[in-house]
Motif scaffolding. Structure first.
Motif, short mmCIF file in Angstrom:
data_model
loop_
_atom_site.label_atom_id
_atom_site.label_comp_id
_atom_site.label_asym_id
_atom_site.label_seq_id
_atom_site.Cartn_x
_atom_site.Cartn_y
_atom_site.Cartn_z
N ARG A 90 0.86 -1.18 0.00
CA ARG A 90 0.00 0.00 0.00
C ARG A 90 0.89 1.22 0.00
O ARG A 90 2.04 1.16 0.40
CB ARG A 90 -0.94 0.03 1.22
CG ARG A 90 -2.02 -1.03 1.21
CD ARG A 90 -2.95 -0.87 2.40
NE ARG A 90 -3.99 -1.90 2.42
CZ ARG A 90 -5.16 -1.78 1.82
NH1 ARG A 90 -5.44 -0.68 1.14
NH2 ARG A 90 -6.05 -2.75 1.89
N ARG A 91 0.32 2.33 -0.43
CA ARG A 91 1.09 3.57 -0.43
C ARG A 91 1.43 3.95 1.01
O ARG A 91 0.64 3.70 1.93
CB ARG A 91 0.29 4.69 -1.10
CG ARG A 91 0.00 4.44 -2.57
CD ARG A 91 -0.72 5.60 -3.18
NE ARG A 91 0.09 6.82 -3.12
CZ ARG A 91 -0.36 8.03 -3.48
NH1 ARG A 91 -1.61 8.17 -3.88
NH2 ARG A 91 0.44 9.07 -3.41
N PRO A 92 2.59 4.55 1.23
CA PRO A 92 2.98 4.91 2.61
C PRO A 92 1.95 5.77 3.32
O PRO A 92 1.76 5.64 4.53
CB PRO A 92 4.30 5.66 2.41
CG PRO A 92 4.84 5.14 1.12
CD PRO A 92 3.65 4.85 0.26
N VAL A 93 1.26 6.64 2.60
CA VAL A 93 0.28 7.52 3.25
C VAL A 93 -0.86 6.69 3.84
O VAL A 93 -1.41 7.04 4.91
CB VAL A 93 -0.26 8.56 2.25
CG1 VAL A 93 -0.99 7.90 1.09
CG2 VAL A 93 -1.17 9.56 2.95
N ALA A 94 -1.23 5.60 3.19
CA ALA A 94 -2.33 4.77 3.71
C ALA A 94 -1.93 4.03 4.98
O ALA A 94 -2.79 3.67 5.78
CB ALA A 94 -2.77 3.76 2.64
N VAL A 95 -0.62 3.82 5.17
CA VAL A 95 -0.14 3.11 6.35
C VAL A 95 0.13 4.07 7.50
O VAL A 95 -0.14 3.75 8.67
CB VAL A 95 1.13 2.32 6.01
CG1 VAL A 95 1.64 1.56 7.23
CG2 VAL A 95 0.87 1.35 4.87
N LEU A 96 0.64 5.28 7.20
CA LEU A 96 1.05 6.20 8.25
C LEU A 96 -0.05 7.18 8.66
O LEU A 96 -0.03 7.69 9.78
CB LEU A 96 2.29 6.98 7.81
CG LEU A 96 3.55 6.13 7.58
CD1 LEU A 96 4.72 7.02 7.19
CD2 LEU A 96 3.89 5.33 8.82
N LEU A 97 -1.01 7.45 7.77
CA LEU A 97 -2.08 8.37 8.14
C LEU A 97 -2.87 7.89 9.35
O LEU A 97 -3.21 8.70 10.22
CB LEU A 97 -3.01 8.60 6.95
CG LEU A 97 -4.18 9.57 7.19
CD1 LEU A 97 -3.65 10.96 7.57
CD2 LEU A 97 -5.09 9.66 5.96
N PRO A 98 -3.21 6.59 9.47
CA PRO A 98 -3.91 6.15 10.69
C PRO A 98 -3.14 6.43 11.97
O PRO A 98 -3.74 6.71 13.01
CB PRO A 98 -4.07 4.65 10.46
CG PRO A 98 -4.06 4.47 8.99
CD PRO A 98 -3.11 5.50 8.48
N ILE A 99 -1.80 6.39 11.90
CA ILE A 99 -1.00 6.67 13.09
C ILE A 99 -1.16 8.12 13.52
O ILE A 99 -1.38 8.42 14.70
CB ILE A 99 0.48 6.34 12.82
CG1 ILE A 99 0.64 4.84 12.58
CG2 ILE A 99 1.35 6.77 13.98
CD1 ILE A 99 2.06 4.42 12.23
N THR A 100 -1.06 9.04 12.57
CA THR A 100 -1.15 10.46 12.92
C THR A 100 -2.58 10.84 13.33
O THR A 100 -2.76 11.66 14.24
CB THR A 100 -0.69 11.32 11.74
OG1 THR A 100 -1.53 11.09 10.60
CG2 THR A 100 0.74 11.00 11.35
N VAL A 101 -3.57 10.25 12.68
CA VAL A 101 -4.96 10.53 13.08
C VAL A 101 -5.22 9.98 14.48
O VAL A 101 -5.92 10.61 15.29
CB VAL A 101 -5.94 9.94 12.05
CG1 VAL A 101 -7.39 10.08 12.55
CG2 VAL A 101 -5.80 10.64 10.71
N ALA A 102 -4.66 8.83 14.79
CA ALA A 102 -4.85 8.24 16.12
C ALA A 102 -4.26 9.13 17.21
O ALA A 102 -4.85 9.28 18.28
CB ALA A 102 -4.21 6.85 16.18
N THR A 103 -3.10 9.74 16.94
CA THR A 103 -2.53 10.64 17.93
C THR A 103 -3.42 11.86 18.14
O THR A 103 -3.55 12.35 19.27
CB THR A 103 -1.12 11.08 17.50
OG1 THR A 103 -1.18 11.73 16.21
CG2 THR A 103 -0.18 9.91 17.41
N ALA A 104 -4.02 12.36 17.05
CA ALA A 104 -4.92 13.51 17.19
C ALA A 104 -6.19 13.14 17.96
O ALA A 104 -6.66 13.89 18.82
CB ALA A 104 -5.28 14.06 15.81
N VAL A 105 -6.74 11.97 17.66
CA VAL A 105 -7.95 11.53 18.36
C VAL A 105 -7.64 11.30 19.84
O VAL A 105 -8.42 11.70 20.72
CB VAL A 105 -8.49 10.23 17.72
CG1 VAL A 105 -9.62 9.64 18.56
CG2 VAL A 105 -9.00 10.53 16.31
N THR A 106 -6.50 10.67 20.12
CA THR A 106 -6.11 10.47 21.52
C THR A 106 -5.88 11.79 22.22
O THR A 106 -6.18 11.95 23.41
CB THR A 106 -4.82 9.62 21.59
OG1 THR A 106 -5.03 8.40 20.86
CG2 THR A 106 -4.46 9.29 23.02
N GLY A 107 -5.37 12.77 21.48
CA GLY A 107 -5.11 14.09 22.06
C GLY A 107 -6.36 14.84 22.48
O GLY A 107 -6.27 15.81 23.25
#
Length: 253
Positions: A90-107
């Motif tokens: 998969r494209r790197p954005v599809a793998v790493l975007l969930p990580i950054t969104v999860a940090t924002a949601v947790t925040g």
């Protein structure tokens, strides 16, 4: 979308198992909320305490995204799994975007914690001029922070010591975004920098939902700039991945 939702859920669970992440999430928002309340009281503006609590909460969300997104990439590198992520079908954005969104949601806990802390300890009345618009503004701000975090996280793919770049960004960005201090009091040369940050418009939308200003134009600008950050982050991830693989810097050694 399925990959995004599952990735956000799994990374949020992973962050909840980290004593360091839990300690930071519990302590930092309370300290920031306390400082903000006393600063506004000392300035003789007790009527703006709710804005101080909201601003301190947004500062906590930004700190979580800034250090959580980059820290997640660094953790993958330390564990030796960053190479496998970059080689995933998969494209790197599809793998790493969930990580950054999860940090924002947790925040978002930081925002809830500061509001609850201000209400219980300082008696701040949690009165919002537009409650539905406040929820929409917070959602837009969180989405914008997640996409902005993706752009920042792409640097960690290329550089092993990107922490040296990310650490100084904490205070300047929340100052330029007007999370706690109005942008109007900053030097005029900072205004163009503030205008291109999604955090600026997200924080403005949240603040206007509290005070009663026009919320939706700021929400629209926040989402538009966030989409641009998503596109730029996806491009940077692809480009930086190729450069890192060519230079052999995906691993620690």
């Amino acid at each position: 979308m399925r990959t995004l939702m599952i990735g956000v859920l799994l990374h949020a669970k992973h962050m909840s198992r980290s004593p360091f992440e839990i300690a930071i999430a519990l302590v930092v928002p309370i300290v920031q909320a306390t400082l903000a309340v006393y600063l506004f009281r000392a300035a003789g503006e007790p009527h703006r305490l709710i804005e101080a609590a909201v601003g301190a909460g947004l500062m906590g969300v930004w700190s979580t995204v800034l250090f959580g997104s980059g820290g997640a990439i660094q953790n993958q590198r330390w564990q030796g799994t960053l190479e496998m992520i970059m080689l995933a079908p998969r494209r790197p954005v599809a793998v790493l975007l969930p990580i950054t969104v999860a940090t924002a949601v947790t925040g978002t806990y930081a925002l809830l914690a500061t509001l609850l802390w201000g209400r219980l300890l300082y008696g701040i009345r949690l009165e919002f001029a537009h409650p539905p618009a406040f929820l929409a503004a917070v959602a837009a701000c969180v989405a914008g922070l997640g996409m902005f975090g993706l752009l920042l996280a792409s640097v960690f793919v290329l550089m092993r010591n990107a922490n040296a770049l990310a650490n100084p960004l904490d205070y300047p960005v929340w100052l330029l975004s007007g999370m706690l201090v109005p942008i109007s009091v900053l030097p005029s040369w900072t205004l163009p920098l503030a205008a291109i940050l999604p955090t600026t418009w997200g924080a403005r939308a949240v603040r206007e939902a509290v005070s009663g200003g026009p919320v939706w134009p700021s929400v629209a600008l926040c989402l538009a700039i966030s989409t641009a950050c998503l596109a730029l982050g996806a491009y940077c991830l692809t480009s930086f991945e190729r450069r890192a693989r060519a230079a052999g810097t995906l691993a620690l050694s």
